[in-house]
Design a protein around this motif. Structure first.
Motif, PDB file in Angstrom:
ATOM      1  N   ASP A 558      -0.011   1.846 -13.598  1.00  0.00           N
ATOM      2  CA  ASP A 558       0.378   3.003 -12.626  1.00  0.00           C
ATOM      3  C   ASP A 558      -0.344   4.262 -13.060  1.00  0.00           C
ATOM      4  O   ASP A 558      -0.765   5.133 -12.053  1.00  0.00           O
ATOM      5  CB  ASP A 558       2.032   3.256 -12.943  1.00  0.00           C
ATOM      6  CG  ASP A 558       2.607   2.083 -12.368  1.00  0.00           C
ATOM      7  OD1 ASP A 558       2.254   1.444 -11.324  1.00  0.00           O
ATOM      8  OD2 ASP A 558       3.962   1.976 -12.612  1.00  0.00           O
ATOM      9  N   PHE A 562      -3.076   6.645 -10.911  1.00  0.00           N
ATOM     10  CA  PHE A 562      -2.733   7.939 -10.595  1.00  0.00           C
ATOM     11  C   PHE A 562      -4.049   8.924 -11.074  1.00  0.00           C
ATOM     12  O   PHE A 562      -4.744   9.819 -10.311  1.00  0.00           O
ATOM     13  CB  PHE A 562      -1.890   8.389 -11.491  1.00  0.00           C
ATOM     14  CG  PHE A 562      -1.399  10.181 -11.407  1.00  0.00           C
ATOM     15  CD1 PHE A 562      -1.238  10.514 -10.123  1.00  0.00           C
ATOM     16  CD2 PHE A 562      -1.519  10.884 -12.433  1.00  0.00           C
ATOM     17  CE1 PHE A 562      -0.751  11.993 -10.100  1.00  0.00           C
ATOM     18  CE2 PHE A 562      -1.354  12.091 -12.682  1.00  0.00           C
ATOM     19  CZ  PHE A 562      -1.082  12.707 -11.196  1.00  0.00           C
ATOM     20  N   ASP A 652       2.305  15.062  -5.838  1.00  0.00           N
ATOM     21  CA  ASP A 652       3.187  15.545  -6.941  1.00  0.00           C
ATOM     22  C   ASP A 652       3.030  14.564  -8.152  1.00  0.00           C
ATOM     23  O   ASP A 652       2.834  13.220  -8.084  1.00  0.00           O
ATOM     24  CB  ASP A 652       4.562  14.790  -6.213  1.00  0.00           C
ATOM     25  CG  ASP A 652       5.764  14.993  -7.039  1.00  0.00           C
ATOM     26  OD1 ASP A 652       5.468  15.315  -8.105  1.00  0.00           O
ATOM     27  OD2 ASP A 652       6.949  14.918  -6.328  1.00  0.00           O
ATOM     28  N   SER A 653       2.928  15.176  -9.153  1.00  0.00           N
ATOM     29  CA  SER A 653       2.523  14.391 -10.285  1.00  0.00           C
ATOM     30  C   SER A 653       3.884  13.762 -10.973  1.00  0.00           C
ATOM     31  O   SER A 653       3.509  12.561 -11.654  1.00  0.00           O
ATOM     32  CB  SER A 653       1.996  15.394 -11.597  1.00  0.00           C
ATOM     33  OG  SER A 653       3.216  16.150 -12.087  1.00  0.00           O
ATOM     34  N   GLU A 655       5.998  11.995  -9.137  1.00  0.00           N
ATOM     35  CA  GLU A 655       6.077  10.752  -8.423  1.00  0.00           C
ATOM     36  C   GLU A 655       4.718  10.003  -8.399  1.00  0.00           C
ATOM     37  O   GLU A 655       4.786   8.898  -7.735  1.00  0.00           O
ATOM     38  CB  GLU A 655       6.504  11.150  -7.111  1.00  0.00           C
ATOM     39  CG  GLU A 655       7.967  11.544  -6.848  1.00  0.00           C
ATOM     40  CD  GLU A 655       9.097  10.788  -7.105  1.00  0.00           C
ATOM     41  OE1 GLU A 655       8.714   9.500  -7.097  1.00  0.00           O
ATOM     42  OE2 GLU A 655      10.071  11.142  -7.611  1.00  0.00           O
ATOM     43  N   SER A 657       2.223  10.682  -6.786  1.00  0.00           N
ATOM     44  CA  SER A 657       2.103  10.450  -5.295  1.00  0.00           C
ATOM     45  C   SER A 657       1.103  11.512  -4.690  1.00  0.00           C
ATOM     46  O   SER A 657       1.036  12.660  -4.941  1.00  0.00           O
ATOM     47  CB  SER A 657       3.466  10.650  -4.677  1.00  0.00           C
ATOM     48  OG  SER A 657       3.448  10.727  -3.150  1.00  0.00           O
ATOM     49  N   PHE A 658       0.473  10.712  -3.662  1.00  0.00           N
ATOM     50  CA  PHE A 658      -0.747  11.704  -2.942  1.00  0.00           C
ATOM     51  C   PHE A 658      -0.202  11.692  -1.404  1.00  0.00           C
ATOM     52  O   PHE A 658      -1.066  11.995  -0.632  1.00  0.00           O
ATOM     53  CB  PHE A 658      -1.792  11.209  -2.994  1.00  0.00           C
ATOM     54  CG  PHE A 658      -2.588  11.562  -4.498  1.00  0.00           C
ATOM     55  CD1 PHE A 658      -2.967  12.571  -5.156  1.00  0.00           C
ATOM     56  CD2 PHE A 658      -2.425  10.226  -5.507  1.00  0.00           C
ATOM     57  CE1 PHE A 658      -3.519  12.676  -6.526  1.00  0.00           C
ATOM     58  CE2 PHE A 658      -2.706  10.530  -6.725  1.00  0.00           C
ATOM     59  CZ  PHE A 658      -3.235  11.837  -7.218  1.00  0.00           C
ATOM     60  N   GLU A 659       0.919  11.486  -1.158  1.00  0.00           N
ATOM     61  CA  GLU A 659       1.540  11.309   0.196  1.00  0.00           C
ATOM     62  C   GLU A 659       1.475  12.714   0.876  1.00  0.00           C
ATOM     63  O   GLU A 659       1.953  13.685   0.319  1.00  0.00           O
ATOM     64  CB  GLU A 659       2.964  10.514   0.302  1.00  0.00           C
ATOM     65  CG  GLU A 659       3.512  10.363   1.697  1.00  0.00           C
ATOM     66  CD  GLU A 659       4.965  10.001   1.570  1.00  0.00           C
ATOM     67  OE1 GLU A 659       5.478   9.719   2.608  1.00  0.00           O
ATOM     68  OE2 GLU A 659       5.419   9.565   0.463  1.00  0.00           O
ATOM     69  N   ARG A 661       2.896  15.254   3.574  1.00  0.00           N
ATOM     70  CA  ARG A 661       4.111  15.653   4.510  1.00  0.00           C
ATOM     71  C   ARG A 661       4.025  16.941   4.912  1.00  0.00           C
ATOM     72  O   ARG A 661       3.958  17.822   3.908  1.00  0.00           O
ATOM     73  CB  ARG A 661       5.273  15.127   3.693  1.00  0.00           C
ATOM     74  CG  ARG A 661       5.610  15.584   2.600  1.00  0.00           C
ATOM     75  CD  ARG A 661       7.222  15.340   2.296  1.00  0.00           C
ATOM     76  NE  ARG A 661       7.698  15.721   1.055  1.00  0.00           N
ATOM     77  CZ  ARG A 661       7.740  17.219   0.653  1.00  0.00           C
ATOM     78  NH1 ARG A 661       7.722  17.973   1.538  1.00  0.00           N
ATOM     79  NH2 ARG A 661       8.047  17.362  -0.490  1.00  0.00           N
TER      80      ARG A 661
END
Length: 689
Positions: A558, A562, A652-653, A655, A657-659, A661
């Motif tokens: 994971d 990241f 968002d570090s 999560e 996430s690079f999503e 929105r």
């Protein structure tokens, strides 16, 4: 074969052993020698088959040509002159010497008192004289054939703005890597293996910075304790690849590795050690430089007997001497022109800038580099300190040098550790450390930003240990940095506590995100992307074992994903990578309520969250807001975007996430997190709802 010198019909200015088709030309420097003998050895290195005085001397260069001698010939030197330690002279022809320009090394050095020019244990110490022959215990140099098929290979010369550095150890990275044949692990061939190439290309790094690979020694005291010189900071051969990294003994393996990296789009930078050698103080062995001309090669104390130590190793190479400086420059040019490397990281580089005692950024070493048509165009990185007076010189090096920025490391670690009053320090690091580098025409990429390196705790250990744990080094845990700006988050070392592990993972992601989102050139430690631990050892210089090696079996998939995403994000957003320092028109500092930071805010010790708004101006690229929060959860009110643009949440570090929105007017910024917003044209943002 006629083992005698013959006349060469043309001048050969090069030093070292150069094969020129029908024979080999030998040349060495010594200003104070009275005679220099070339010693030739049998193919197994055991028998000295000839001892021939070099017939020519011009100035301080001794030379000769032997017809019929070619690649593979083993050789060394014996040098005659005064043995007068009180005046800096330590000639002893009983000691076989390694050519300072040797391009390949044969055999293994076997530690014995006979390697010392004086009688070890004698009442007069180094004033005594040892008459025993050291040849049976010494390595030999090998005459080289310079030919290699470089067809299809090209230098990359990637701009600093597009550079991401990966610091790696040849053995450390490859010893447990799955897919690499066991017999190849720990070698240049292993570094060129598809398993390594695929890993690094997927990660997205653009430069691999190799810990020292020039021929170096294992310290005698380490061997006697069952340890080795793992890092390699005890050089003896500045032109020769370390023999331990050659699977079949051929230096062509190094060239093949470089060729493979270039084919993968990755540059190769070497960590080089021109500040000292492995011969140590005046009480050290006579292996090469000391026996050729101690007074010229090493800085001497005012009394003439002792070596002057600004490096903590017992000696300091005298680069202020023109012929020693020439050797350093010849070595650098050789690695660029013959071995095709792309640059250098200079260990304890402040020592190279000392003309006499004081550091001089306009000194001869820097002038020579900057005017050199070969060297001025490669990547040059300084470790900007030594242990001498006024040795800490961060920001003091001239262009085109870049510098390791240890203040970036410490300030970022302290901020995420929640030390009070760290927001102003963090702000400096986010915009390229202008206090240190915004002068003399320097640029933001002058700062090599790092949060971990070989010297210190790994990233995983930074969030798992509050104290160093170097007991395996055999120095009663006194070695290595005492203050690592680290925090174990509740438990020292390994734990099964899920909450502690989650907190460590969160902080690790925040630290790495800070690194990749800051101006300057990011450098990551090889293995950090896998979650590698050294058990809290922050000085693994002698740990050529599971402590020092990267543990591929413990891969944190994971976190690896990241890391890949962060590097790609950085390379996709030019605002993060520009050379310029950010002034008030290009950056706005924000409080969580979306208002600009005031003078009082900057001095608020309890301030733990800060936003940096990077303005893209009139370019087609959108503005960026980076929100960093080392404290508890808080809400962040986004400021108005420019007309026709809308903020979008993009990173968002917490999560990992690079999503993408659309962002709300007020967004939750979780504790210990980095969140990034990007401005996009409203019509584009609407299409992505």
């Amino acid at each position: 074969m006629n083992l005698s010198f013959s006349k060469l019909d043309f001048l050969k200015p090069e030093l070292g052993a150069e094969y020129i088709g029908d024979g080999t030309h030998f040349a060495v420097f010594s200003a104070h020698a009275e005679k220099v003998e070339l010693c030739l050895f049998s193919s197994d290195g055991e028998t000295e088959i000839a001892r021939l005085p070099l017939p020519s001397r011009e100035g301080d260069v001794w030379s000769g040509f032997i017809e019929g001698i070619g690649p593979g010939t083993l050789y060394g030197y014996r040098v005659y002159g005064p043995y007068d330690p009180g005046n800096g002279h330590r000639f002893n022809p009983n000691k076989l010497l390694l050519d300072p320009y040797a391009k390949q090394i044969f055999g293994e050095l076997r530690w014995d008192d006979v390697l010392f020019g004086y009688r070890v244990g004698h009442a007069e110490a180094d004033l005594s004289f040892d008459e025993r022959d050291s040849a049976p215990f010494m390595v030999k140099a090998v005459v080289q054939d310079p030919e290699f098929d470089w067809e299809g290979e090209q230098a990359i010369r990637r701009p600093w703005t597009d550079t991401v550095i990966y610091e790696a150890h040849i053995r450390g990275l490859t010893m447990t890597c799955p897919g690499i044949p066991e017999q190849e692990r720990g070698t240049f061939r292993a570094m060129a293996h598809p398993a390594i190439m695929e890993h690094l290309t997927k990660l997205g790094v653009t430069v691999v910075e190799l810990l020292p690979v020039q021929y170096f020694l294992d310290d005698r005291h380490l061997i006697e304790r069952g340890l080795r010189n793992y890092w390699g900071y005890q050089p003896l051969g500045y032109f020769a690849p370390a023999r331990r990294y050659l699977s079949n003994g051929s230096i062509q393996e190094f060239k093949s590795m470089v060729k493979a990296f270039h084919a993968a789009g990755i540059e190769v930078v070497m960590d080089v050690v021109y500040n000292h050698t492995g011969e140590g103080s005046e009480l050290g062995p006579t292996l090469s430089f000391r026996g050729f001309d101690n007074l010229s090669y090493y800085r001497q104390s005012p009394d003439g007997r002792h070596t002057y130590d600004m490096t903590g190793t017992g000696n300091t190479l005298n680069v202020a001497h023109p012929m020693v400086l020439r050797m350093v420059l010849d070595s650098l040019r050789y690695w660029v022109t013959a071995m095709h490397v792309d640059g250098f990281r200079f260990d304890l580089a402040s020592a190279l800038g000392r003309e006499q005692i004081e550091f001089d950024r306009e000194g001869g070493f820097f002038d020579a580099i900057r005017q050199d048509p070969v060297l001025a165009g490669v990547k040059l990185i300084a470790e900007p300190w030594d242990i001498g007076d006024d040795g800490y010189q961060l920001g003091g090096f001239p262009p085109p040098f870049r510098e390791w920025n240890d203040r970036f490391r410490d300030d970022v670690r302290r901020y995420w550790r929640r030390d009070p009053g760290q927001v102003p320090c963090l702000a400096q690091r986010l915009v390229g450390s202008p206090t240190e580098f915004n002068h003399s025409g320097r640029v933001a990429t002058s700062s090599i930003n790092l949060v971990s390196a070989h010297d210190g705790l790994t990233l995983a250990d930074t969030v798992s240990f509050s104290e160093r744990h170097n007991e395996a080094n055999g120095e009663e845990n006194r070695d290595g940095h005492a203050d690592n700006c680290s925090d174990n988050l509740g438990v020292e070392g390994q734990t099964g506590d899920a909450d502690v592990l989650a907190a460590r993972a969160r902080r690790r992601r925040a630290i790495l995100a800070t690194l990749m989102l800051s101006r300057g050139v990011p450098m990551m430690l090889g293995g950090d992307e896998l979650g590698n631990s050294q058990g809290g050892n922050n000085n693994s210089y002698c740990q050529d074992n599971e402590i020092g090696w990267v543990d591929w079996s413990a891969n944190d998939e994971d976190f690896l994903c990241f890391c890949r995403g962060l590097i790609a994000f950085r390379l996709d957003h030019p605002l993060l990578r520009e050379d310029g320092f950010l002034d008030s028109e290009l950056v706005t500092w924000l409080r969580p309520d979306g208002q600009q930071m005031t003078h009082e805010d900057w001095h608020r010790m309890e301030q733990q969250a800060i936003g940096v708004h990077l303005h893209a101006g009139d370019s087609a690229e959108g503005d960026l807001i980076i929100m960093l929060n080392s404290g508890g959860d808080c809400r962040f009110s986004l400021p108005r975007s420019r007309d026709g643009w809308q903020w979008r949440h993009i990173l968002d570090s917490v999560e990992a996430s690079f999503e993408v929105r659309p962002a709300d007017d007020s967004e939750l910024i979780p504790e210990q997190s980095v969140v990034v917003f990007i401005a996009a044209p409203t019509s584009h943002a609407q299409r992505n709802k």
